[in-house]
Design a protein around this motif. Structure first.
Motif, PDB file in Angstrom:
ATOM      1  N   GLU A 290      74.320  36.633  70.488  1.00 46.96           N
ATOM      2  CA  GLU A 290      74.470  37.980  69.928  1.00 46.96           C
ATOM      3  C   GLU A 290      75.818  38.593  70.300  1.00 46.96           C
ATOM      4  O   GLU A 290      76.477  39.228  69.471  1.00 46.96           O
ATOM      5  N   LEU A 291      76.241  38.397  71.534  1.00 45.10           N
ATOM      6  CA  LEU A 291      77.519  38.960  71.966  1.00 45.10           C
ATOM      7  C   LEU A 291      78.689  38.278  71.261  1.00 45.10           C
ATOM      8  O   LEU A 291      79.705  38.921  70.960  1.00 45.10           O
TER       9      LEU A 291
ATOM     10  N   SER B 103      85.136  42.958  68.621  1.00 40.90           N
ATOM     11  CA  SER B 103      85.155  44.354  68.174  1.00 40.90           C
ATOM     12  C   SER B 103      84.500  45.235  69.240  1.00 40.90           C
ATOM     13  O   SER B 103      83.652  44.758  70.012  1.00 40.90           O
ATOM     14  N   PRO B 104      84.876  46.516  69.310  1.00 42.43           N
ATOM     15  CA  PRO B 104      84.251  47.399  70.301  1.00 42.43           C
ATOM     16  C   PRO B 104      82.729  47.407  70.157  1.00 42.43           C
ATOM     17  O   PRO B 104      82.204  47.551  69.042  1.00 42.43           O
ATOM     18  N   ALA B 105      82.038  47.241  71.268  1.00 40.87           N
ATOM     19  CA  ALA B 105      80.574  47.133  71.231  1.00 40.87           C
ATOM     20  C   ALA B 105      79.958  47.925  72.379  1.00 40.87           C
ATOM     21  O   ALA B 105      80.505  47.987  73.481  1.00 40.87           O
ATOM     22  N   ASP B 106      78.805  48.534  72.089  1.00 46.35           N
ATOM     23  CA  ASP B 106      77.999  49.207  73.095  1.00 46.35           C
ATOM     24  C   ASP B 106      76.980  48.188  73.618  1.00 46.35           C
ATOM     25  O   ASP B 106      76.222  47.607  72.841  1.00 46.35           O
TER      26      ASP B 106
ATOM     27  N   PHE C 260      71.945  45.532  73.623  1.00 41.68           N
ATOM     28  CA  PHE C 260      72.009  44.093  73.881  1.00 41.68           C
ATOM     29  C   PHE C 260      71.270  43.769  75.176  1.00 41.68           C
ATOM     30  O   PHE C 260      70.401  42.895  75.213  1.00 41.68           O
ATOM     31  N   PHE C 261      71.613  44.477  76.239  1.00 39.18           N
ATOM     32  CA  PHE C 261      70.991  44.214  77.535  1.00 39.18           C
ATOM     33  C   PHE C 261      69.517  44.593  77.527  1.00 39.18           C
ATOM     34  O   PHE C 261      68.674  43.864  78.064  1.00 39.18           O
TER      35      PHE C 261
ATOM     36  N   ARG D   9      85.288  45.509  74.636  1.00 36.95           N
ATOM     37  CA  ARG D   9      85.514  44.289  73.845  1.00 36.95           C
ATOM     38  C   ARG D   9      84.997  43.105  74.649  1.00 36.95           C
ATOM     39  O   ARG D   9      85.285  42.964  75.838  1.00 36.95           O
ATOM     40  N   ILE D  10      84.234  42.264  73.978  1.00 38.91           N
ATOM     41  CA  ILE D  10      83.611  41.101  74.627  1.00 38.91           C
ATOM     42  C   ILE D  10      84.388  39.870  74.186  1.00 38.91           C
ATOM     43  O   ILE D  10      84.261  39.404  73.039  1.00 38.91           O
ATOM     44  N   ILE D  11      85.224  39.339  75.092  1.00 44.38           N
ATOM     45  CA  ILE D  11      86.144  38.263  74.745  1.00 44.38           C
ATOM     46  C   ILE D  11      85.601  36.949  75.285  1.00 44.38           C
ATOM     47  O   ILE D  11      85.455  36.775  76.510  1.00 44.38           O
TER      48      ILE D  11
END
Length: 496
Positions: free
Chosen positions: A159-160, A166-169, A173-174, A492-494
């Motif tokens: 999912e991540l 892209s900017p994500a809250d 998710f958690f 951002r999740i890289i």
């Protein structure tokens, strides 16, 4: 007939007499209890409490009155315990005397003593024993639940990855990931992340946690009868609870139709089987009935979701503010685990810095600053004070996590708090994120496993980049009542 002046005089006399009687009652109560600020009739010590940040208020009162003081949360007195020593002496050394649960209206007005977490007496003891046994039978603390965590982590990573930088809250998710772990035990299967039922569960729990941690939650616990008659967001709590109740009742209905007493699939099956067994006895155990099951599911979902998911969200924020700490964790993860397999609990002993950082996150983020209230189960002698049976007790856990006699630099984030001079992990008794004593969170072992597996897997696979300069990140909670809520943020999740 009585004229207007006489009526007003009589009313004034009545009010003055009533106020005097209230003060007499208050001073009579206070004479037997530890010192504390002088309360006023009905409002108690409201003027000494910041309802938006109760932790700040209790810190000031602790500085003035010491580790044990009396505070009126509304019209009723309670005793606040501060610091590791005072809380240990009560919750652990005198566990039986401080083992009952105090009233906590944000929960109890809905659960109505049917549940396993907020009830007392034999009902609580029986349901807690049953829950512990059942959770262990379904793998809590064992290899089977570890595999379930690794599987759920793989879904989270997928999912991540879909955010593509892209900017994500991270909130939902958690929450979805953690909720799915306890849901698989309770309901028998996980939910797809797009399932409306999972969204209702996580939204309801998160929204209630935020309300309970706000001014409205604090005021509701102090004046539930009054707040029930006034408008405000606190009324949403019941609607949120009801959303989960509907889902649970539907699941129970399905479980009844498909139940095989010889092959229980989950917590609901085990509870239904126990109900059937009790119905066949001459003296059935009164703790097992359907409403008790419904409300106990609430306890398991709320306790098994929000604390861990908030710790993950808060902890990720901390690691974005201190990227050098996150980088050091990744170095250890790469060295011990590598990139080609999932982290497992056996890795923890070889990863002292990562383990210490996760413990420091639990201490510093302090997600549950006040343990759910206790009350004395009988007349109790404590530190020279005779506390009557039923005395309301508030264990101030923040004061344990900020206790300078146990943590050298308690107000700053420092993994060294849990490392010895040789760099090995150091256990610290003054860490009580799950409370202590007979009422310690029954999911503690599961929560600790979740935090280790989830944090190490996230850092193994991603780098989290804030949208603002790290100096602008504030670690002060935005709300502090039931829980400490971190600032809202996106990142951002890289992929690594």
């Amino acid at each position: 007939m009585m004229d207007g002046f006489s009526a007003a005089a009589l009313l004034t006399c009545f009010c003055v007499t009533y106020i005097i009687m209230c003060f007499v009652k208050i001073f009579k109560e206070k004479s037997k209890l530890p010192p504390g600020p002088t309360p006023l009739p009905f409002i108690g010590n409201l003027l000494q409490i910041d309802t938006n940040n109760i932790v700040k208020s209790l810190n000031k009162l602790q500085d003035k009155y010491g580790p044990v003081f009396t505070l009126y949360f509304g019209p009723n007195p309670g005793v606040v315990l501060c610091g590791y020593k005072a809380i240990k002496e009560a919750l652990i050394d005198q566990a039986d005397e401080f083992g009952d649960r105090g009233d906590y209206p944000v929960f109890t007005r809905y659960f109505n003593n049917h549940d396993l977490g907020l009830s007392n007496g034999e009902h609580w003891k029986t349901l807690r024993r049953f829950a512990l046994t059942t959770l262990r039978n379904f793998g809590m603390g064992k290899r089977s639940i570890e595999e379930r965590l690794q599987e759920e982590t793989s879904f989270l990573i997928d999912e991540l990855n879909k955010t593509k930088g892209s900017p994500a809250d991270l909130t939902m998710f958690f929450a979805s990931t953690v909720a799915n772990v306890i849901a698989s035990i309770v309901y028998g299967s996980r939910f797809d992340y797009k399932d409306d039922r999972l969204k209702k569960i996580t939204d309801s729990i998160y929204n209630n946690f935020c309300i309970m941690s706000s001014m409205w939650g604090t005021l509701y616990n102090m004046y539930p009868g009054l707040l029930d008659s006034l408008p405000g967001p606190h009324h949403q709590m019941r609607r949120n609870f009801e959303d989960i109740t509907v889902i649970s009742r539907e699941s129970i209905k399905y479980h009844k139709k498909t139940l095989d007493p010889n092959c229980p699939r989950d917590y609901i099956d085990c509870f239904l089987i126990r109900i059937q067994q009790e119905e066949g006895k001459d003296n059935p155990d009164p703790a097992f009935y359907e409403e008790s099951l419904v409300m106990s599911i609430h306890n398991l979902l709320f306790g098994g979701t929000e604390t861990v998911s908030t710790t993950l969200r808060y902890g990720t924020l901390v690691l974005m503010k201190y990227p050098e700490i996150a980088d050091r964790m990744r170095e250890e993860i790469d060295q011990v685990v590598g990139r080609d397999r999932s982290p497992c609990m056996e890795d923890r002993n070889k990863m002292p810095y990562t383990d210490a950082t996760i413990h420091e996150i639990m201490r510093f983020c302090d997600v549950i600053p006040l343990s759910l209230p206790r009350c004395t189960s009988r007349d109790t002698l404590y530190k020279g004070y005779k506390l009557p049976k039923g005395t309301y007790i508030t264990p101030f856990l923040t004061s344990v996590h900020r206790d300078p006699t146990h943590f050298e630099d308690p107000f700053n984030f420092n993994p060294e708090h849990f490392l010895d001079a040789s760099g090995n992990f150091k256990k610290e008794d003054a860490l009580m994120p799950f409370a202590a004593g007979k009422r310690i969170c029954l999911g503690e072992n599961l929560a600790r496993m979740e935090l280790f597996i989830f944090f190490t897997s996230l850092l193994q696979n991603f780098t989290f980049k804030p949208l603002i300069a790290k100096e602008e990140i504030t670690l002060e909670p935005t709300g502090s009542g039931l829980g400490s809520v971190p600032m809202e943020y996106k990142c951002r999740i890289i992929p690594r």
